[in-house]
Write a protein that holds these residues in place. Structure first.
Motif, PDB file in Angstrom:
ATOM      1  N   LYS A 205       0.658  -0.071   0.068  1.00 28.31           N
ATOM      2  CA  LYS A 205       0.051  -0.275  -0.127  1.00 28.31           C
ATOM      3  C   LYS A 205       0.281   1.104  -0.164  1.00 28.31           C
ATOM      4  N   ALA A 206       2.120   1.116   0.575  1.00 27.30           N
ATOM      5  CA  ALA A 206       2.855   2.487   1.130  1.00 27.30           C
ATOM      6  C   ALA A 206       3.475   2.930  -0.502  1.00 27.30           C
ATOM      7  N   GLU A 207       3.581   2.181  -0.995  1.00 29.97           N
ATOM      8  CA  GLU A 207       4.221   1.509  -2.495  1.00 29.97           C
ATOM      9  C   GLU A 207       3.485   2.061  -3.479  1.00 29.97           C
ATOM     10  N   VAL A 208       2.233   1.898  -3.183  1.00 33.19           N
ATOM     11  CA  VAL A 208       1.271   2.494  -4.135  1.00 33.19           C
ATOM     12  C   VAL A 208       0.980   3.703  -4.136  1.00 33.19           C
ATOM     13  N   GLN A 209       0.548   4.566  -2.123  1.00 29.56           N
ATOM     14  CA  GLN A 209       0.506   5.688  -2.885  1.00 29.56           C
ATOM     15  C   GLN A 209       1.352   6.630  -2.955  1.00 29.56           C
ATOM     16  N   ALA A 210       2.378   5.651  -2.733  1.00 31.53           N
ATOM     17  CA  ALA A 210       3.481   6.798  -3.032  1.00 31.53           C
ATOM     18  C   ALA A 210       3.596   7.035  -4.984  1.00 31.53           C
ATOM     19  N   ALA A 211       3.006   5.560  -5.264  1.00 30.33           N
ATOM     20  CA  ALA A 211       2.768   6.441  -6.720  1.00 30.33           C
ATOM     21  C   ALA A 211       2.270   7.140  -7.018  1.00 30.33           C
ATOM     22  N   ALA A 212       0.656   7.140  -6.658  1.00 29.04           N
ATOM     23  CA  ALA A 212      -0.429   7.625  -6.926  1.00 29.04           C
ATOM     24  C   ALA A 212      -0.297   9.836  -6.206  1.00 29.04           C
TER      25      ALA A 212
ATOM     26  N   GLY B 183      -2.385  12.316 -10.659  1.00 25.85           N
ATOM     27  CA  GLY B 183      -3.623  13.191 -10.680  1.00 25.85           C
ATOM     28  C   GLY B 183      -4.442  12.704 -10.109  1.00 25.85           C
ATOM     29  N   THR B 184      -5.740  12.878 -10.477  1.00 23.25           N
ATOM     30  CA  THR B 184      -7.036  12.138 -10.206  1.00 23.25           C
ATOM     31  C   THR B 184      -7.535  10.943 -10.813  1.00 23.25           C
ATOM     32  N   GLY B 185      -9.027  10.716  -9.835  1.00 23.42           N
ATOM     33  CA  GLY B 185      -9.201   9.167 -10.621  1.00 23.42           C
ATOM     34  C   GLY B 185     -10.349  10.033 -10.475  1.00 23.42           C
ATOM     35  N   LEU B 186     -11.147   9.139 -11.266  1.00 26.20           N
ATOM     36  CA  LEU B 186     -13.315   8.753 -10.963  1.00 26.20           C
ATOM     37  C   LEU B 186     -13.184   7.457 -11.218  1.00 26.20           C
ATOM     38  N   VAL B 187     -13.936   6.997 -10.132  1.00 24.90           N
ATOM     39  CA  VAL B 187     -14.620   4.925  -9.683  1.00 24.90           C
ATOM     40  C   VAL B 187     -15.874   5.198 -10.803  1.00 24.90           C
TER      41      VAL B 187
ATOM     42  N   TRP C 256      -8.633   8.595 -21.115  1.00 28.10           N
ATOM     43  CA  TRP C 256      -9.191   8.084 -22.152  1.00 28.10           C
ATOM     44  C   TRP C 256      -8.432   8.206 -23.129  1.00 28.10           C
ATOM     45  N   SER C 257      -7.434   9.680 -23.443  1.00 31.58           N
ATOM     46  CA  SER C 257      -7.185   9.895 -24.483  1.00 31.58           C
ATOM     47  C   SER C 257      -5.501  10.018 -24.343  1.00 31.58           C
ATOM     48  N   GLN C 258      -5.481   9.476 -22.690  1.00 27.29           N
ATOM     49  CA  GLN C 258      -3.232   8.494 -22.006  1.00 27.29           C
ATOM     50  C   GLN C 258      -3.261   7.918 -21.919  1.00 27.29           C
ATOM     51  N   GLY C 259      -4.700   6.602 -22.369  1.00 27.03           N
ATOM     52  CA  GLY C 259      -4.635   5.712 -22.403  1.00 27.03           C
ATOM     53  C   GLY C 259      -4.759   5.063 -20.302  1.00 27.03           C
ATOM     54  N   GLN C 260      -5.351   5.821 -19.713  1.00 31.41           N
ATOM     55  CA  GLN C 260      -5.469   5.722 -18.336  1.00 31.41           C
ATOM     56  C   GLN C 260      -6.571   5.121 -18.121  1.00 31.41           C
ATOM     57  N   VAL C 261      -6.850   4.371 -18.098  1.00 30.64           N
ATOM     58  CA  VAL C 261      -8.523   3.668 -18.069  1.00 30.64           C
ATOM     59  C   VAL C 261      -8.145   2.724 -17.015  1.00 30.64           C
TER      60      VAL C 261
ATOM     61  N   ASP D  42      -2.273  -4.152  -6.232  1.00 31.57           N
ATOM     62  CA  ASP D  42      -1.618  -4.616  -6.397  1.00 31.57           C
ATOM     63  C   ASP D  42      -2.027  -4.212  -8.527  1.00 31.57           C
ATOM     64  N   GLN D  43      -2.599  -4.436  -8.686  1.00 31.39           N
ATOM     65  CA  GLN D  43      -3.531  -4.117  -9.673  1.00 31.39           C
ATOM     66  C   GLN D  43      -3.777  -1.998 -10.170  1.00 31.39           C
ATOM     67  N   VAL D  44      -4.220  -1.572  -8.901  1.00 31.29           N
ATOM     68  CA  VAL D  44      -3.794  -0.038  -9.318  1.00 31.29           C
ATOM     69  C   VAL D  44      -2.872   0.187  -9.609  1.00 31.29           C
ATOM     70  N   GLY D  45      -1.531  -0.367  -8.553  1.00 27.63           N
ATOM     71  CA  GLY D  45      -0.178   0.125  -9.197  1.00 27.63           C
ATOM     72  C   GLY D  45       0.952  -0.689  -9.825  1.00 27.63           C
ATOM     73  N   ASP D  46       0.438  -1.413 -10.085  1.00 27.84           N
ATOM     74  CA  ASP D  46       1.092  -1.664 -11.400  1.00 27.84           C
ATOM     75  C   ASP D  46       0.290  -1.039 -12.382  1.00 27.84           C
ATOM     76  N   ALA D  47      -0.736  -0.495 -13.365  1.00 31.12           N
ATOM     77  CA  ALA D  47      -0.928  -0.095 -13.283  1.00 31.12           C
ATOM     78  C   ALA D  47      -0.378   1.503 -13.492  1.00 31.12           C
ATOM     79  N   LEU D  48      -0.379   2.257 -12.507  1.00 28.72           N
ATOM     80  CA  LEU D  48      -0.132   3.772 -12.204  1.00 28.72           C
ATOM     81  C   LEU D  48       1.639   3.349 -12.941  1.00 28.72           C
ATOM     82  N   ALA D  49       1.881   2.935 -11.961  1.00 31.18           N
ATOM     83  CA  ALA D  49       3.596   1.906 -11.974  1.00 31.18           C
ATOM     84  C   ALA D  49       4.379   2.314 -14.475  1.00 31.18           C
ATOM     85  N   GLU D  50       2.995   2.027 -15.298  1.00 26.14           N
ATOM     86  CA  GLU D  50       3.385   2.260 -16.063  1.00 26.14           C
ATOM     87  C   GLU D  50       3.586   3.331 -16.711  1.00 26.14           C
TER      88      GLU D  50
END
Length: 297
Positions: free
Chosen positions: A160-167, A171-175, A261-266, A289-297
């Motif tokens: 979680k600490a790693e993912v929060q650092a990446a987040a 930027g912002t997110g909408l669920v 969408w335009s940045q492929g961040q879906v 992990d899934q969120v963290g992997d997406a943010l790290a790409e």
């Protein structure tokens, strides 16, 4: 020593080693005379955690099982109704030592508690991560797996600490949840608020409930919100009801203009773990992990 006195001594010794376990849960307290050996769960989140701990169960609902828990759909496990409608006769016939309910099955608690000791491990949307951890700790206490649960929590916290650092710089997110061709938004404090509160993604809208009144949102709303990231839960994929896929629902000119969408961040969040399981510690770790992997790409 006579056969009778030997048997009496053995019984007394067994009783001495048995230790009552008092479980505080969402609908009160339940006292277990000893570690349960015959467990029925109507909570897939608890099954997710019990499976990781290697704790066996004897029965569960016969529907909505995720693929990674598919072994429990086999004939070795009793099928005791659905998440919403327990088969009370089948449950009683199994003579369980413990019944677990939560969320969808929590309304059945009073009737099931008449059959056997029952605990309600429902999650708290306002403190989702905290409730997932507490419920896991309850299971650890019941089954003598406290050390294993604490190790799982430590591993989760490190990730979680790693993912929060990446987040922090993402930027912002909408669920959003897609269902029946409609789209609903979720924010902090909701059933999918963990993306903000645990993963650390800044919400594109602080108070989604006030902005939407809980109603389905339009594609214009998504464009006006213009999140940097769009996190999507596909209900049809989770329930296998055969409706339009989330990607098809969102693939239109308005959503295409958003930064996400335009940045492929879906990010299409694992639908079964997020919607059906919705709470086990291993499942939440997978989702983080899934969120963290997406943010790290």
């Amino acid at each position: 020593m006579t056969l009778f006195s030997a048997a009496a001594f053995a019984l007394a010794a067994s009783a001495a080693f048995a230790q009552e376990i008092t479980v505080t849960h969402a609908q009160g307290e339940t006292v277990l005379p000893d570690t349960p050996a015959k467990v029925i769960t109507f909570d897939i989140a608890s099954l997710d955690t019990l499976d990781a701990l290697g704790v066996e169960i004897i029965g569960l609902p016969g529907t909505n099982l995720p693929e990674y828990l598919s072994k429990y759909s086999g004939e070795d496990y009793l099928k005791v109704g659905t998440l919403f409608e327990p088969d009370y006769e089948a449950v009683a016939a199994a003579e369980p030592d413990l019944i677990i309910v939560a969320g969808r099955s929590s309304a059945a608690y009073p009737e099931l508690a008449r059959i056997a000791p029952t605990v309600d491990l429902s999650n708290d949307w306002a403190d989702f991560e905290g409730s997932v951890k507490r419920n896991s700790q309850v299971l650890g206490e019941i089954f003598g797996k406290t050390a294993e649960i604490e190790e799982m929590i430590a591993e989760f916290d490190a990730r979680k600490a790693e993912v929060q650092a990446a987040a922090a710089d993402a930027g912002t997110g909408l669920v959003v949840l897609t269902s029946g061709g409609e789209v609903t938004a979720y924010g902090p404090g909701s059933r999918f608020g963990w993306i903000h509160e645990t993963a650390g993604v800044a919400p594109a809208i602080e108070d989604v409930e006030a902005a939407t009144h809980g109603d389905a949102i339009s594609f214009e709303f998504i464009l006006e919100t213009n999140p940097d990231w769009l996190f999507v839960i596909d209900r049809e994929a989770a329930t296998a009801e055969g409706g339009a896929a989330a990607q098809a629902v969102l693939d239109n000119e308005l959503v295409a203009q958003t930064t996400a969408w335009s940045q492929g961040q879906v990010v299409y969040i694992d639908p079964v773990r997020s919607y059906i399981v919705n709470g086990g510690l291993p499942a939440l770790t997978y989702l983080i992990d899934q969120v963290g992997d997406a943010l790290a790409e």
